[in-house]
Motif scaffolding. Structure first.
Motif, PDB file in Angstrom:
ATOM      1  N   GLY A   1       0.727  -1.101   0.203  1.00 54.70           N
ATOM      2  CA  GLY A   1       0.045  -0.073   0.176  1.00 54.70           C
ATOM      3  C   GLY A   1       0.829   1.460  -0.025  1.00 54.70           C
ATOM      4  N   PHE A   2       1.896   1.366  -0.364  1.00 58.89           N
ATOM      5  CA  PHE A   2       2.910   2.512  -0.708  1.00 58.89           C
ATOM      6  C   PHE A   2       3.183   3.003   0.779  1.00 58.89           C
ATOM      7  N   PRO A   3       3.625   2.141   1.808  1.00 58.26           N
ATOM      8  CA  PRO A   3       3.772   2.861   2.923  1.00 58.26           C
ATOM      9  C   PRO A   3       4.903   3.921   3.167  1.00 58.26           C
ATOM     10  N   THR A   4       5.791   3.789   2.309  1.00 60.10           N
ATOM     11  CA  THR A   4       6.967   5.018   2.438  1.00 60.10           C
ATOM     12  C   THR A   4       6.333   6.337   1.691  1.00 60.10           C
ATOM     13  N   VAL A   5       5.388   6.105   0.938  1.00 61.77           N
ATOM     14  CA  VAL A   5       4.771   7.299   0.238  1.00 61.77           C
ATOM     15  C   VAL A   5       4.256   8.190   1.501  1.00 61.77           C
ATOM     16  N   PHE A   6       3.169   7.217   2.009  1.00 65.98           N
ATOM     17  CA  PHE A   6       2.280   7.940   3.299  1.00 65.98           C
ATOM     18  C   PHE A   6       3.086   8.085   4.266  1.00 65.98           C
TER      19      PHE A   6
ATOM     20  N   ARG B   1       3.608  18.042   2.976  1.00 68.47           N
ATOM     21  CA  ARG B   1       2.797  18.772   3.482  1.00 68.47           C
ATOM     22  C   ARG B   1       3.624  19.943   4.766  1.00 68.47           C
ATOM     23  N   ALA B   2       4.524  19.228   5.204  1.00 66.83           N
ATOM     24  CA  ALA B   2       5.222  19.920   6.392  1.00 66.83           C
ATOM     25  C   ALA B   2       6.008  21.096   5.943  1.00 66.83           C
ATOM     26  N   ASN B   3       6.323  20.998   4.545  1.00 67.49           N
ATOM     27  CA  ASN B   3       7.194  22.146   3.977  1.00 67.49           C
ATOM     28  C   ASN B   3       6.652  22.716   2.850  1.00 67.49           C
ATOM     29  N   TRP B   4       5.360  22.970   3.104  1.00 66.86           N
ATOM     30  CA  TRP B   4       4.579  23.781   2.007  1.00 66.86           C
ATOM     31  C   TRP B   4       5.080  25.514   1.703  1.00 66.86           C
ATOM     32  N   GLY B   5       5.646  25.792   2.836  1.00 59.35           N
ATOM     33  CA  GLY B   5       6.098  27.120   2.437  1.00 59.35           C
ATOM     34  C   GLY B   5       7.456  27.212   1.753  1.00 59.35           C
ATOM     35  N   MET B   6       8.205  25.992   1.388  1.00 58.33           N
ATOM     36  CA  MET B   6       9.305  26.253   0.628  1.00 58.33           C
ATOM     37  C   MET B   6       8.891  26.518  -0.815  1.00 58.33           C
ATOM     38  N   ASN B   7      10.018  26.832  -1.421  1.00 60.45           N
ATOM     39  CA  ASN B   7       9.840  27.046  -2.767  1.00 60.45           C
ATOM     40  C   ASN B   7       9.687  25.457  -3.251  1.00 60.45           C
ATOM     41  N   GLN B   8       9.229  25.551  -4.616  1.00 61.17           N
ATOM     42  CA  GLN B   8       8.825  24.247  -5.300  1.00 61.17           C
ATOM     43  C   GLN B   8       9.964  23.298  -5.254  1.00 61.17           C
ATOM     44  N   ASN B   9      11.299  23.445  -5.864  1.00 60.15           N
ATOM     45  CA  ASN B   9      12.440  22.815  -5.773  1.00 60.15           C
ATOM     46  C   ASN B   9      12.909  22.228  -4.464  1.00 60.15           C
ATOM     47  N   ASP B  10      13.032  22.981  -3.524  1.00 57.79           N
ATOM     48  CA  ASP B  10      13.430  22.605  -2.103  1.00 57.79           C
ATOM     49  C   ASP B  10      12.460  21.758  -1.559  1.00 57.79           C
ATOM     50  N   ARG B  11      11.186  22.031  -1.731  1.00 58.45           N
ATOM     51  CA  ARG B  11      10.045  21.385  -1.268  1.00 58.45           C
ATOM     52  C   ARG B  11      10.071  19.699  -1.677  1.00 58.45           C
ATOM     53  N   GLN B  12      10.220  19.821  -3.240  1.00 58.01           N
ATOM     54  CA  GLN B  12      10.414  18.407  -3.687  1.00 58.01           C
ATOM     55  C   GLN B  12      11.648  17.652  -3.343  1.00 58.01           C
ATOM     56  N   LEU B  13      12.704  18.367  -3.459  1.00 57.18           N
ATOM     57  CA  LEU B  13      13.948  17.866  -2.898  1.00 57.18           C
ATOM     58  C   LEU B  13      14.063  17.332  -1.470  1.00 57.18           C
ATOM     59  N   THR B  14      13.426  18.019  -0.487  1.00 53.63           N
ATOM     60  CA  THR B  14      13.254  17.534   0.853  1.00 53.63           C
ATOM     61  C   THR B  14      12.381  16.290   1.059  1.00 53.63           C
ATOM     62  N   ALA B  15      11.268  16.248   0.258  1.00 53.48           N
ATOM     63  CA  ALA B  15      10.215  15.122   0.150  1.00 53.48           C
ATOM     64  C   ALA B  15      11.127  13.811  -0.199  1.00 53.48           C
ATOM     65  N   PHE B  16      11.910  13.996  -1.359  1.00 48.29           N
ATOM     66  CA  PHE B  16      12.577  12.949  -2.012  1.00 48.29           C
ATOM     67  C   PHE B  16      13.680  12.426  -1.021  1.00 48.29           C
ATOM     68  N   LEU B  17      14.426  13.442  -0.205  1.00 49.67           N
ATOM     69  CA  LEU B  17      15.386  12.737   0.613  1.00 49.67           C
ATOM     70  C   LEU B  17      14.878  12.035   1.711  1.00 49.67           C
ATOM     71  N   ALA B  18      13.522  12.565   2.209  1.00 49.65           N
ATOM     72  CA  ALA B  18      12.921  11.861   3.269  1.00 49.65           C
ATOM     73  C   ALA B  18      12.510  10.344   2.958  1.00 49.65           C
ATOM     74  N   ILE B  19      11.975  10.376   1.607  1.00 52.38           N
ATOM     75  CA  ILE B  19      11.522   9.177   1.033  1.00 52.38           C
ATOM     76  C   ILE B  19      12.845   8.338   0.910  1.00 52.38           C
ATOM     77  N   ALA B  20      13.947   8.817   0.366  1.00 49.88           N
ATOM     78  CA  ALA B  20      15.277   8.109   0.223  1.00 49.88           C
ATOM     79  C   ALA B  20      15.663   7.528   1.514  1.00 49.88           C
ATOM     80  N   ARG B  21      15.571   8.281   2.802  1.00 48.73           N
ATOM     81  CA  ARG B  21      16.025   7.803   3.873  1.00 48.73           C
ATOM     82  C   ARG B  21      15.269   6.635   4.395  1.00 48.73           C
ATOM     83  N   HIS B  22      13.719   6.598   3.939  1.00 50.64           N
ATOM     84  CA  HIS B  22      12.998   5.367   4.610  1.00 50.64           C
ATOM     85  C   HIS B  22      12.867   4.493   3.550  1.00 50.64           C
TER      86      HIS B  22
END
Length: 203
Positions: free
Chosen positions: A87-92, A100-121
């Motif tokens: 059920g895509f647990p890493t995504v959820f 969602r926690a980084n909605w105030g970042m610019n789009q590139n930084d937001r995507q990169l931060t989410a990407f690295l959080a996913i990569a960590r898990h």
């Protein structure tokens, strides 16, 4: 895809994941149910109940195998099949909360931060393939823990560490392709869920 890339797999994991998630969302719409985490995961698990048994049971080295199938036989890693079937647990658990926690970042930084959080898990099978050894996963986790402990992209130190880490990856021909596929799935679900039910609550 293979014709355009001369046989190189660049988007297969994304096509696989988005095909499943698009089908799950369409199923929920058809049933007139809200697109929530609980509902998406329930439908995905229904769809893929026999996936691992169908795809992985009975494999042997004498067959023509994909990279994912070879890694399953060598290391027991189920890769994107296992992620999807669960059920895509890493995504959820990592992708969407970080997005969602980084909605105030610019789009590139937001995507990169989410990407690295996913990569960590996630146990990125593309990374294992490139390194030729699953021990790379522990090293990856250490590097990303240090990045986030430095403050991630919100600090000068975090940004510089990531620049150095990116060079290390490039020099060693390493790739986090599996995490990239899950980032795309995260952005897709964020868009669908936020448009469907008050920012994609889990109810």
């Amino acid at each position: 895809m293979f014709k355009a890339t001369a046989g190189v797999n660049t988007h297969k994991g994304t096509i696989f994941s988005l095909g499943i998630l698009t089908g799950a969302v369409a199923t929920l719409k058809g049933r007139q149910l809200p697109v929530t985490q609980l509902n998406v995961q329930r439908v995905v698990k229904e769809m893929l109940a026999d996936l691992l048994a169908t795809d992985l049971d009975g494999l042997n080295q004498e067959q023509t195998l994909t990279a994912g199938e070879r890694q399953y036989l060598a290391y027991g890693q189920t890769g994107i099949r296992g992620e999807a079937a669960s059920g895509f647990p890493t995504v959820f658990k990592a992708g969407l909360p970080t997005w969602r926690a980084n909605w105030g970042m610019n789009q590139n930084d937001r995507q990169l931060t989410a990407f690295l959080a996913i990569a960590r898990h996630t146990d990125d099978t593309t990374l294992v393939k490139r390194a030729g050894d699953p021990a790379i996963l522990a090293w990856k986790d250490q590097q990303l823990d240090h990045f986030f402990n430095l403050g991630g992209l919100t600090t000068k130190q975090g940004r510089q560490f990531l620049i150095d880490l990116e060079k290390d990856f490039s020099d060693r021909h390493l790739s986090l392709g599996g995490a990239a596929d899950l980032l795309i799935a995260t952005i897709f679900l964020a868009s669908v869920m936020e448009g469907d039910n008050d920012h994609g609550t889990n109810n």
